[in-house]
Design a protein around this motif. Structure first.
Motif, PDB file in Angstrom:
ATOM      1  N   LYS A 254       0.830  -1.208   0.000  1.00 28.14           N
ATOM      2  CA  LYS A 254       0.000   0.000   0.000  1.00 28.14           C
ATOM      3  C   LYS A 254       0.862   1.255   0.000  1.00 28.14           C
ATOM      4  O   LYS A 254       0.585   2.213  -0.719  1.00 28.14           O
ATOM      5  CB  LYS A 254      -0.923   0.012   1.225  1.00 28.14           C
ATOM      6  CG  LYS A 254      -2.088  -0.938   1.137  1.00 28.14           C
ATOM      7  CD  LYS A 254      -2.940  -0.855   2.402  1.00 28.14           C
ATOM      8  CE  LYS A 254      -4.045  -1.894   2.389  1.00 28.14           C
ATOM      9  NZ  LYS A 254      -4.832  -1.875   3.635  1.00 28.14           N
ATOM     10  N   GLU A 255       1.905   1.240   0.814  1.00 29.64           N
ATOM     11  CA  GLU A 255       2.791   2.403   0.890  1.00 29.64           C
ATOM     12  C   GLU A 255       3.539   2.617  -0.428  1.00 29.64           C
ATOM     13  O   GLU A 255       3.726   3.741  -0.868  1.00 29.64           O
ATOM     14  CB  GLU A 255       3.772   2.270   2.060  1.00 29.64           C
ATOM     15  CG  GLU A 255       3.137   2.356   3.428  1.00 29.64           C
ATOM     16  CD  GLU A 255       2.399   3.660   3.656  1.00 29.64           C
ATOM     17  OE1 GLU A 255       2.901   4.738   3.267  1.00 29.64           O
ATOM     18  OE2 GLU A 255       1.290   3.604   4.229  1.00 29.64           O
TER      19      GLU A 255
ATOM     20  N   ASP B 192       2.435   1.752  -3.399  1.00 32.42           N
ATOM     21  CA  ASP B 192       1.424   2.257  -4.321  1.00 32.42           C
ATOM     22  C   ASP B 192       1.180   3.744  -4.079  1.00 32.42           C
ATOM     23  O   ASP B 192       1.141   4.542  -5.019  1.00 32.42           O
ATOM     24  CB  ASP B 192       0.125   1.463  -4.163  1.00 32.42           C
ATOM     25  CG  ASP B 192      -0.929   1.888  -5.159  1.00 32.42           C
ATOM     26  OD1 ASP B 192      -0.634   1.881  -6.379  1.00 32.42           O
ATOM     27  OD2 ASP B 192      -2.044   2.245  -4.717  1.00 32.42           O
ATOM     28  N   LYS B 193       1.048   4.109  -2.808  1.00 32.32           N
ATOM     29  CA  LYS B 193       0.824   5.507  -2.455  1.00 32.32           C
ATOM     30  C   LYS B 193       2.005   6.371  -2.907  1.00 32.32           C
ATOM     31  O   LYS B 193       1.819   7.458  -3.453  1.00 32.32           O
ATOM     32  CB  LYS B 193       0.627   5.637  -0.939  1.00 32.32           C
ATOM     33  CG  LYS B 193       0.123   7.015  -0.521  1.00 32.32           C
ATOM     34  CD  LYS B 193       0.128   7.224   0.982  1.00 32.32           C
ATOM     35  CE  LYS B 193      -0.765   6.278   1.730  1.00 32.32           C
ATOM     36  NZ  LYS B 193      -0.797   6.586   3.183  1.00 32.32           N
TER      37      LYS B 193
ATOM     38  N   ARG C 241       1.978   6.769  -6.762  1.00 35.82           N
ATOM     39  CA  ARG C 241       0.923   7.703  -7.171  1.00 35.82           C
ATOM     40  C   ARG C 241       1.330   9.148  -6.866  1.00 35.82           C
ATOM     41  O   ARG C 241       1.142  10.050  -7.678  1.00 35.82           O
ATOM     42  CB  ARG C 241      -0.396   7.377  -6.487  1.00 35.82           C
ATOM     43  CG  ARG C 241      -1.035   6.107  -7.010  1.00 35.82           C
ATOM     44  CD  ARG C 241      -2.336   5.804  -6.271  1.00 35.82           C
ATOM     45  NE  ARG C 241      -2.857   4.519  -6.616  1.00 35.82           N
ATOM     46  CZ  ARG C 241      -3.616   4.276  -7.674  1.00 35.82           C
ATOM     47  NH1 ARG C 241      -3.941   5.251  -8.479  1.00 35.82           N
ATOM     48  NH2 ARG C 241      -4.060   3.059  -7.911  1.00 35.82           N
TER      49      ARG C 241
END
Length: 178
Positions: free
Chosen positions: A40-41, A43-44, A47
């Motif tokens: 998740k990190e 991906d964040k 982005r």
């Protein structure tokens, strides 16, 4: 008591095995949770990085456009002066006695036009007989066409058009034949 000891030992072993399995399940789930959080990190981060790159590209393009058209107000203010020079030259050409005056006015006009061209001003070429295009021309009025071949075409150019860089800052004002 011998039977109790054996059954208690078996139960203790089962409890120990169960707790070992729970511990392994907890360890796996903690490890999986950490992997998920890491994903998740990542991906964040990706982005956010992409968004920042888009922001840099957009602001850079806006800055370039601003520099190209920063003088638009000055150019718009100078266009009536160009028009006046052109009218003066047309009037002076009729007068044969004012040859020296015409040369002086023409010299100043050419110097002004050259300077404005160096700053990015371009004349939009429009002639009588050209096809009318609403995206490029501004129609002032329609008159009956003098000939059939001028129907829907430009009959007269009232005011010249100019563009600064790629942006049209004054559309040519034309008369259309109907």
């Amino acid at each position: 008591m011998g039977k109790k000891d054996k059954s208690e030992t078996i139960k203790d072993t089962e409890v120990n095995e169960t707790s070992n399995q729970d511990t392994q399940v907890e360890e796996i789930s903690v490890e999986e949770q950490l992997k998920e959080e890491l994903a998740k990190e990542k991906d964040k981060f990706l982005r956010l990085f992409a968004e920042f790159e888009n922001y840099k590209r957009r602001t850079s393009k806006e800055r370039i456009d601003l520099f190209k058209t920063a003088s638009e107000d000055v150019m718009l203010a100078m266009l009536p002066v160009l028009d006046d020079f052109e009218r003066a030259l047309a009037h002076i050409e009729d007068d044969k006695e004012a040859e020296e005056l015409r040369k002086g006015v023409l010299l100043i006009y050419n110097k002004l036009l050259t300077t404005l061209n160096q700053k990015g001003l371009e004349k939009l070429e429009v002639n009588a007989g050209d096809v009318f295009d609403a995206d490029i021309h501004e129609a002032i009025t329609q008159i009956p066409a003098p000939t059939d071949d001028l129907k829907g075409k430009i009959v007269d150019v009232v005011e010249k058009g100019y563009k600064l860089g790629e942006k049209v800052i004054r559309f040519p004002k034309v008369v259309i034949g109907q």
